[in-house]
Motif scaffolding. Structure first.
Motif, short mmCIF file in Angstrom:
data_model
loop_
_atom_site.label_atom_id
_atom_site.label_comp_id
_atom_site.label_asym_id
_atom_site.label_seq_id
_atom_site.Cartn_x
_atom_site.Cartn_y
_atom_site.Cartn_z
N VAL A 24 133.62 21.96 64.13
CA VAL A 24 133.67 20.82 63.51
C VAL A 24 134.59 19.77 64.28
O VAL A 24 133.94 18.47 64.57
CB VAL A 24 133.96 20.79 62.14
CG1 VAL A 24 134.11 19.31 61.41
CG2 VAL A 24 132.72 21.47 61.27
N PRO A 25 135.69 20.02 64.46
CA PRO A 25 136.45 18.93 65.36
C PRO A 25 135.73 18.49 66.70
O PRO A 25 136.09 17.43 67.17
CB PRO A 25 137.82 19.65 65.52
CG PRO A 25 137.93 20.76 64.56
CD PRO A 25 136.58 21.29 64.23
N TRP A 27 132.65 18.42 67.33
CA TRP A 27 131.77 17.49 67.04
C TRP A 27 132.14 16.25 66.58
O TRP A 27 131.64 14.98 67.16
CB TRP A 27 130.87 18.07 66.16
CG TRP A 27 129.83 19.14 66.77
CD1 TRP A 27 130.02 20.42 66.61
CD2 TRP A 27 128.84 18.95 67.77
NE1 TRP A 27 128.86 21.23 67.30
CE2 TRP A 27 128.17 20.17 68.11
CE3 TRP A 27 128.29 17.80 68.36
CZ2 TRP A 27 127.40 20.29 69.03
CZ3 TRP A 27 127.19 17.82 69.30
CH2 TRP A 27 126.84 19.02 69.45
N TYR A 28 133.34 16.10 66.02
CA TYR A 28 133.85 15.10 65.43
C TYR A 28 134.27 14.06 66.85
O TYR A 28 133.80 12.78 66.74
CB TYR A 28 134.98 15.19 64.56
CG TYR A 28 135.57 14.05 63.66
CD1 TYR A 28 134.87 13.62 62.74
CD2 TYR A 28 136.63 13.32 64.30
CE1 TYR A 28 135.16 12.43 62.08
CE2 TYR A 28 137.17 12.32 63.66
CZ TYR A 28 136.41 11.99 62.53
OH TYR A 28 136.95 10.61 61.89
N TYR A 32 132.66 10.44 68.11
CA TYR A 32 133.60 9.56 68.42
C TYR A 32 133.12 8.89 69.78
O TYR A 32 133.37 7.76 70.00
CB TYR A 32 135.13 9.75 68.16
CG TYR A 32 135.87 8.58 68.67
CD1 TYR A 32 136.21 7.55 67.78
CD2 TYR A 32 136.57 8.64 69.81
CE1 TYR A 32 136.88 6.53 67.99
CE2 TYR A 32 137.57 7.81 70.17
CZ TYR A 32 137.82 6.52 69.23
OH TYR A 32 138.37 5.71 69.39
N TYR A 39 129.71 6.60 64.49
CA TYR A 39 131.12 6.74 63.91
C TYR A 39 131.80 5.49 63.13
O TYR A 39 132.26 5.84 62.05
CB TYR A 39 131.97 7.08 65.18
CG TYR A 39 133.46 7.29 64.93
CD1 TYR A 39 133.86 8.81 64.36
CD2 TYR A 39 134.28 6.67 64.83
CE1 TYR A 39 135.23 8.82 64.01
CE2 TYR A 39 135.57 6.66 64.49
CZ TYR A 39 136.03 7.95 64.15
OH TYR A 39 137.27 8.18 63.67
N LEU A 44 133.64 9.16 56.38
CA LEU A 44 134.04 10.34 56.65
C LEU A 44 133.27 11.76 56.36
O LEU A 44 133.04 12.50 56.89
CB LEU A 44 135.51 10.34 56.28
CG LEU A 44 136.38 11.69 56.59
CD1 LEU A 44 136.29 11.91 58.10
CD2 LEU A 44 137.69 11.80 55.71
N LEU A 47 130.19 11.93 58.25
CA LEU A 47 130.65 12.37 59.57
C LEU A 47 130.66 14.08 59.46
O LEU A 47 130.30 14.81 60.37
CB LEU A 47 131.68 11.87 60.12
CG LEU A 47 131.44 10.61 60.64
CD1 LEU A 47 132.56 9.80 61.12
CD2 LEU A 47 130.47 10.59 61.90
N LEU A 48 131.66 14.36 58.39
CA LEU A 48 132.13 15.93 58.53
C LEU A 48 130.77 16.52 57.93
O LEU A 48 130.49 17.96 58.47
CB LEU A 48 133.07 16.13 57.28
CG LEU A 48 134.31 15.45 57.83
CD1 LEU A 48 135.36 15.70 56.62
CD2 LEU A 48 135.02 16.13 58.87
N CYS A 51 128.89 16.99 61.32
CA CYS A 51 129.27 17.90 62.17
C CYS A 51 129.18 19.41 61.77
O CYS A 51 129.14 20.50 62.49
CB CYS A 51 130.77 17.54 62.40
SG CYS A 51 131.22 16.01 63.11
#
Length: 139
Positions: A24-25, A27-28, A32, A39, A44, A47-48, A51
């Motif tokens: 996940v991070p 993809w975040y 971005y 984004y 949020l 987005l999460l 992801c």
């Protein structure tokens, strides 16, 4: 830390799902860097969820690939296959982020997120099809 005890005592599928969320991070960061409009416009939670969905899809797809390619679909171990796929996918995402961000930074060649996503998924799809046809022709 009672949560860690609960996780260690849980089912392998739950452990594999939690392991796949390590993507996940990455993809975040990708969203971005390569899809700044999405984004900025999305909240949020959206987005999460996006992801997480991509992470789960790709981790379990690669786990299926490893299961078919290396164990012929027999004696598949979900946690081991997902763990291997997460390591491969973290490496692949890191490499793609580095290459595409470097292209934009050094040469002003910018890649849209949708092309980034296609380039991310294409090798997985091709390898999965090859493994499926190889397994089918072996039977």
């Amino acid at each position: 830390m009672p949560y860690l005890k609960d996780i260690s005592e849980s089912n392998d599928t739950i452990k594999a799902t939690l392991l796949s969320l390590l993507l996940v991070p990455f993809w975040y960061v990708s969203i971005y860097l390569f899809n700044n409009e999405f984004y900025n416009e999305a909240d949020l939670v959206t987005l999460l969820i996006f992801c997480s969905a991509i992470s789960l899809f790709s981790a379990y797809s690669y786990a299926l690939l490893f299961s078919i390619a290396f164990t012929d679909g027999k004696n598949a171990h979900v946690l081991r296959d997902v763990g291997t796929s997460v390591v491969v996918l973290i490496s692949w995402l890191s490499l793609l982020i580095f290459i595409f961000y470097s292209l934009g930074f050094l040469f002003n060649i910018y890649i849209y997120f949708y092309y980034y996503l296609v380039i991310y998924i294409a090798p997985m799809s091709i390898l999965l099809l090859i493994a499926l046809f190889k397994n089918k022709s072996a039977n």
